[in-house]
Scaffold this motif. Sequence first.
Motif, PDB file in Angstrom:
ATOM      1  N   LEU A  29     -47.346  75.439   4.775  1.00 32.63           N
ATOM      2  CA  LEU A  29     -48.502  76.236   5.176  1.00 32.63           C
ATOM      3  C   LEU A  29     -48.097  77.404   6.068  1.00 32.63           C
ATOM      4  CD1 LEU A  29     -51.128  73.422   5.894  1.00 32.63           C
ATOM      5  CD2 LEU A  29     -51.201  75.094   4.036  1.00 32.63           C
ATOM      6  N   LEU A  30     -47.188  77.136   7.017  1.00 30.05           N
ATOM      7  CA  LEU A  30     -46.718  78.207   7.903  1.00 30.05           C
ATOM      8  C   LEU A  30     -45.982  79.287   7.128  1.00 30.05           C
ATOM      9  CD1 LEU A  30     -45.475  76.125  10.975  1.00 30.05           C
ATOM     10  CD2 LEU A  30     -47.404  77.725  10.945  1.00 30.05           C
ATOM     11  N   ASP A  33     -48.494  81.231   5.079  1.00 30.82           N
ATOM     12  CA  ASP A  33     -49.253  82.106   5.971  1.00 30.82           C
ATOM     13  C   ASP A  33     -48.413  83.315   6.378  1.00 30.82           C
ATOM     14  OD1 ASP A  33     -51.724  82.399   7.783  1.00 30.82           O
ATOM     15  OD2 ASP A  33     -50.058  82.576   9.194  1.00 30.82           O
ATOM     16  N   ARG A  37     -49.211  87.210   5.487  1.00 29.84           N
ATOM     17  CA  ARG A  37     -49.472  88.162   6.558  1.00 29.84           C
ATOM     18  C   ARG A  37     -48.403  89.228   6.708  1.00 29.84           C
ATOM     19  NH1 ARG A  37     -53.372  86.121   9.879  1.00 29.84           N
ATOM     20  NH2 ARG A  37     -53.742  83.900   9.621  1.00 29.84           N
ATOM     21  N   PRO A  51     -49.756  82.403  13.681  1.00 25.07           N
ATOM     22  CA  PRO A  51     -50.100  81.759  12.408  1.00 25.07           C
ATOM     23  C   PRO A  51     -51.593  81.444  12.326  1.00 25.07           C
ATOM     24  CG  PRO A  51     -48.149  80.737  13.364  1.00 25.07           C
ATOM     25  CD  PRO A  51     -48.708  81.671  14.409  1.00 25.07           C
ATOM     26  N   PHE A  52     -52.183  81.689  11.162  1.00 29.59           N
ATOM     27  CA  PHE A  52     -53.566  81.346  10.815  1.00 29.59           C
ATOM     28  C   PHE A  52     -54.614  82.184  11.555  1.00 29.59           C
ATOM     29  CE2 PHE A  52     -51.142  77.309  10.404  1.00 29.59           C
ATOM     30  CZ  PHE A  52     -51.086  77.307   9.011  1.00 29.59           C
ATOM     31  N   VAL A  53     -54.505  82.323  12.876  1.00 30.32           N
ATOM     32  CA  VAL A  53     -55.567  83.001  13.634  1.00 30.32           C
ATOM     33  C   VAL A  53     -55.310  84.490  13.812  1.00 30.32           C
ATOM     34  CG1 VAL A  53     -56.236  80.914  14.880  1.00 30.32           C
ATOM     35  CG2 VAL A  53     -54.510  82.427  15.877  1.00 30.32           C
ATOM     36  N   GLY A  84     -57.883  86.444  11.788  1.00 22.74           N
ATOM     37  CA  GLY A  84     -57.640  85.388  10.804  1.00 22.74           C
ATOM     38  C   GLY A  84     -56.693  85.934   9.765  1.00 22.74           C
ATOM     39  N   ASN A  85     -57.108  85.857   8.499  1.00 27.82           N
ATOM     40  CA  ASN A  85     -56.244  86.376   7.430  1.00 27.82           C
ATOM     41  C   ASN A  85     -56.711  87.742   6.923  1.00 27.82           C
ATOM     42  OD1 ASN A  85     -58.563  85.664   6.130  1.00 27.82           O
ATOM     43  ND2 ASN A  85     -57.625  84.319   4.624  1.00 27.82           N
ATOM     44  N   ILE A 232     -61.886  81.528   9.403  1.00 23.19           N
ATOM     45  CA  ILE A 232     -60.493  81.162   9.119  1.00 23.19           C
ATOM     46  C   ILE A 232     -60.387  79.776   8.491  1.00 23.19           C
ATOM     47  CG2 ILE A 232     -58.199  80.857  10.147  1.00 23.19           C
ATOM     48  CD1 ILE A 232     -59.231  82.624  12.508  1.00 23.19           C
ATOM     49  N   PHE A 233     -61.159  78.820   9.019  1.00 27.04           N
ATOM     50  CA  PHE A 233     -61.062  77.419   8.565  1.00 27.04           C
ATOM     51  C   PHE A 233     -62.430  76.900   8.103  1.00 27.04           C
ATOM     52  CE2 PHE A 233     -58.162  77.880  12.313  1.00 27.04           C
ATOM     53  CZ  PHE A 233     -56.955  77.881  11.616  1.00 27.04           C
TER      54      PHE A 233
END
Length: 501
Positions: A29-30, A33, A37, A51-53, A84-85, A232-233
């Motif tokens: 996942l990292l 991501d 990005r 990461p993610f945020v 986020g993304n 984001i989630f």
Amino acid sequence: MLSATGYLVANLWAGLHLWTLLLAAVTFLLLADYLKRRRPKNFPPGPRCLPFVGNILQLDMGQPHVTIQQFVKKYGNILSLNFGNVASVVITGLPLIKKVFTHMEQDILKRPVNLVQERISKNNGVLFSSGQTWKEQRRFALMTLRNFGLGKKSLEQRMQEEVSCLVEAIKEEKGQPFNPHFSINNAVSNIICSVTFGERFEYHDSRFQEMLRLLDEAICLEASMMCQLYNIFPWIMKYLPGSHQTVFRNWEKLKSFVSSMIDNHRRDWNPDEPRDFIDAFLTEMTKYPEKTTSFNEENLIWTTLDLFLAGTETTSTTLRWALLYMALYPEVQEKVQAEIDRVVGQMRQASLADRESMPYTNAVIHEAQRLGNIVPFNVPREVSKDTNLDGFHLPKGTVILTNLTALHSDSKEWATPETFNPEHFLENGQFKKRESFLPFSMGKRACLGEQLARSELFIFFTALLQNFTFKPPVNEKLSLKFRMGLTVTPVSHRLCAVPRL
């Protein structure tokens, strides 16, 4: 003994196997991501993303428009931030803003829709829609607003009647401290309600007051961290309690309110004699086969809600800032009242025809808009195809944020940018338009209610200062602190409206 050892080894292996799978999943996942990005070649510079945020945790969500300015100083007038993304680019400075909104306008007509907005309105309405829906709804909304009085004497008279009701309501406070928030909201909202619903609502109407409260709460909470996390989630956040759930509930209640108004209209609707926006939209829906245009029930609800939102929030918030500034700058208030007394007097109401003869009052209203800065990043745009800006590559899908905060506080443009100073809009005693003043944005997606808002601000502000002097309550210190939401509003406060003799 051997069996016990075997059982222990088996359990240990199973545990290690589970942790290995979990570690592999997190690593995947990292990595995914990171790859997602990774900045494209020649993408504008910006702070490193988490990461993610993304960059959300690097901003003070209570004042993101303020904290972003330190990134502008470090990375320049074209900088990138990730929410986020979602890759965003912040544009700072009048030359760049003009360049983006003129030379690039065809490529940025699209409105980005985050997952919160997607769940709420699903590309319906006029504010957050794009493509055919936006074109049809904006064209129809503008035409219908004009048909029902925009730019005509009839709507100006409606404003004058409404502000008379507001003046009477404030007189009931007898100069004692009161919170002007919802009485001003109600009065301003009644103008757009008279066009959309064909009626106004009394200031003590509990149902309408609840609608205004729900709208105010939703606008505030949509900028909250919980809503950012939902974007984001969503697969996790939709099961968790928090302010995002309040936002969804509020908008459902607001939709129900508009739906009930539509149902009431249908009972005595005459297609040949439209009374208001809802009637006109119902007639338009009968002209086209289903699914060939955006004229359907959902767009009727959402375009009506968008007009209700836009016609209530921005003008009423600007008026609240303006009255707060008057209480804090009594010398400015005295000059406005002197001009009102000289041009209008006390025996009649001000009209839009008086505006040209009242440059100082007009300058004060503009200065309240500039310093109030209620939409600090403009309403976002989205790049619809790969494009270039000053040597930087902006891929399709990049969100454009216009740094109106920097524009409206640029020391090169404004003599005293941090101070309330009507002289910013005056030259030799006459009102002076400023190119670096863009509260309504510019281009094809500029605020469709700009003319209405300008008229309301002048009529309401002038009538209030004609009748009252606004002062801080005794032993209470007024503050210019703000509340961050979709708009920047004053924190809750009380004023004394002392009737003028």
